[in-house]
Design an enzyme around this catalytic site. Structure first.
Site, PDB file in Angstrom:
ATOM      1  N   VAL A  54       0.805  -0.888   0.104  1.00  9.04           N
ATOM      2  CA  VAL A  54       0.125  -0.456  -0.182  1.00  9.04           C
ATOM      3  C   VAL A  54       0.911   1.110   0.280  1.00  9.04           C
ATOM      4  O   VAL A  54       0.037   2.570  -0.122  1.00  9.04           O
ATOM      5  CB  VAL A  54      -0.869   0.504   0.995  1.00  9.04           C
ATOM      6  CG1 VAL A  54      -2.185  -0.674   1.512  1.00  9.04           C
ATOM      7  CG2 VAL A  54      -0.128  -0.227   2.204  1.00  9.04           C
ATOM      8  N   ASN A 114      -8.127  -2.467   4.980  1.00 12.34           N
ATOM      9  CA  ASN A 114      -7.654  -2.982   6.121  1.00 12.34           C
ATOM     10  C   ASN A 114      -6.539  -3.705   6.622  1.00 12.34           C
ATOM     11  O   ASN A 114      -5.301  -3.360   8.043  1.00 12.34           O
ATOM     12  CB  ASN A 114      -8.045  -4.656   6.089  1.00 12.34           C
ATOM     13  CG  ASN A 114      -8.229  -5.348   7.374  1.00 12.34           C
ATOM     14  OD1 ASN A 114      -7.800  -4.983   8.647  1.00 12.34           O
ATOM     15  ND2 ASN A 114      -6.693  -6.092   6.786  1.00 12.34           N
ATOM     16  N   TYR A 151       0.761   6.182  15.591  1.00 13.40           N
ATOM     17  CA  TYR A 151       0.441   4.974  15.119  1.00 13.40           C
ATOM     18  C   TYR A 151      -1.458   5.442  15.565  1.00 13.40           C
ATOM     19  O   TYR A 151      -2.381   5.666  14.873  1.00 13.40           O
ATOM     20  CB  TYR A 151       0.415   3.491  15.800  1.00 13.40           C
ATOM     21  CG  TYR A 151      -0.863   2.704  15.423  1.00 13.40           C
ATOM     22  CD1 TYR A 151      -0.280   2.168  13.594  1.00 13.40           C
ATOM     23  CD2 TYR A 151      -1.615   2.016  16.186  1.00 13.40           C
ATOM     24  CE1 TYR A 151      -1.543   1.009  13.768  1.00 13.40           C
ATOM     25  CE2 TYR A 151      -2.775   1.566  15.935  1.00 13.40           C
ATOM     26  CZ  TYR A 151      -3.017   0.862  14.266  1.00 13.40           C
ATOM     27  OH  TYR A 151      -3.623  -0.301  14.231  1.00 13.40           O
ATOM     28  N   THR A 210      -5.653 -10.793  18.263  1.00 13.66           N
ATOM     29  CA  THR A 210      -4.599 -11.039  16.252  1.00 13.66           C
ATOM     30  C   THR A 210      -2.502 -11.325  16.914  1.00 13.66           C
ATOM     31  O   THR A 210      -2.334 -10.777  18.016  1.00 13.66           O
ATOM     32  CB  THR A 210      -4.781  -9.940  15.718  1.00 13.66           C
ATOM     33  OG1 THR A 210      -4.503  -8.013  15.760  1.00 13.66           O
ATOM     34  CG2 THR A 210      -5.850  -9.241  15.408  1.00 13.66           C
TER      35      THR A 210
END
Length: 249
Positions: free
Chosen positions: A60, A86, A151, A186
């Site tokens: 990306v 995502n 972030y 995750t």
């Protein structure tokens, strides 16, 4: 309408759960990931009788890579009617220890990436006649969290992107929404926890959540799949926290 959809970061975690749910709903899919082999494994795990699935390598941070993946998807599926932004990346670090390289990489993947993918997909969404863009942010951008300033700032930008594109793209019948996950089970959460104190950190996080557990990828994927479907056709500009009640925007 089972519109063809592009899912970035489709090779694991939330992305893999999104692919499973969207395929079950009948959507043809482009599974885009920097790790094409991981996306291939996700595709192979889908049950027989699934809709058409295309796997495309995508970075990306590269316009050429994004364009090539979209072109591959459109060539094989015939059209593109939506995007799930995502793909993401995080390396927790206090701001005082966040050097320029970490700052650059964090913003490139988490903020510039969704902007780039949406921009490059836009002509196809307009050609399709309507569209869905679902951006994945983070509750770190809504409620704050230590050691992820870059972030959180990038994901805050994703929320601002959603609000801006909601107005810009409405005339094309393209809806734009954000799903904002709280702590989710995750590999990223596991790596973050291992860096501090492993399972004890995850357990402490879970105790702070009203529902007393971290999210599963399927919990987040359900919200994303909803925004992709016909039932959400009149919803745009929304920010949905999937956090078990931890964040209440």
């Amino acid at each position: 309408m089972t519109r063809p959809l592009l899912v970035t970061g489709a090779g694991g975690g939330i992305g893999a759960a999104v692919v499973e749910q969207l395929a079950a709903a009948g959507h043809p899919l482009v599974l885009a990931d920097r790790d094409a082999a991981a996306a291939e494994r996700v595709a192979a795990a889908l049950p027989p009788g699934r809709p058409a699935v295309v796997v495309a390598e995508m970075d990306v941070t590269s316009t050429a890579s994004v364009r090539a993946a979209i072109a591959r998807g459109v060539e094989q599926l015939g059209a593109l009617g939506g995007v799930v932004n995502n793909a993401g990346w995080m390396e927790p670090r206090p701001l005082a220890e966040t050097d320029d390289e970490l700052l650059r990489r964090t913003l490139e993947v988490n903020l510039e990436g969704p902007l780039r993918v949406a921009r490059e997909a836009l002509p196809e969404l307009i050609r399709f006649g309507s569209g869905r863009i679902v951006n994945v942010a983070s509750d770190g951008a809504l409620s704050g969290m230590s050691n992820i300033a870059a972030y959180a700032a990038a994901k805050g930008g994703v929320i601002a992107l959603t609000r801006a594109l909601t107005l810009e793209l409405a005339r094309h019948q393209i809806t734009v929404n954000t799903v904002s996950p709280g702590p989710t089970d995750t590999p990223l959460l596991g790596a973050t926890a291992d860096a501090e104190d492993g399972a004890a950190v995850v357990a402490r996080i879970a105790r702070a959540i009203p529902l007393r557990r971290v999210a599963l990828p399927d919990d987040v994927a359900t919200a994303i799949a909803f925004f992709c479907g016909d039932g959400a056709g009149y919803l745009s500009g929304q920010i949905l926290s999937v956090s078990g009640g931890l964040t209440r925007p």
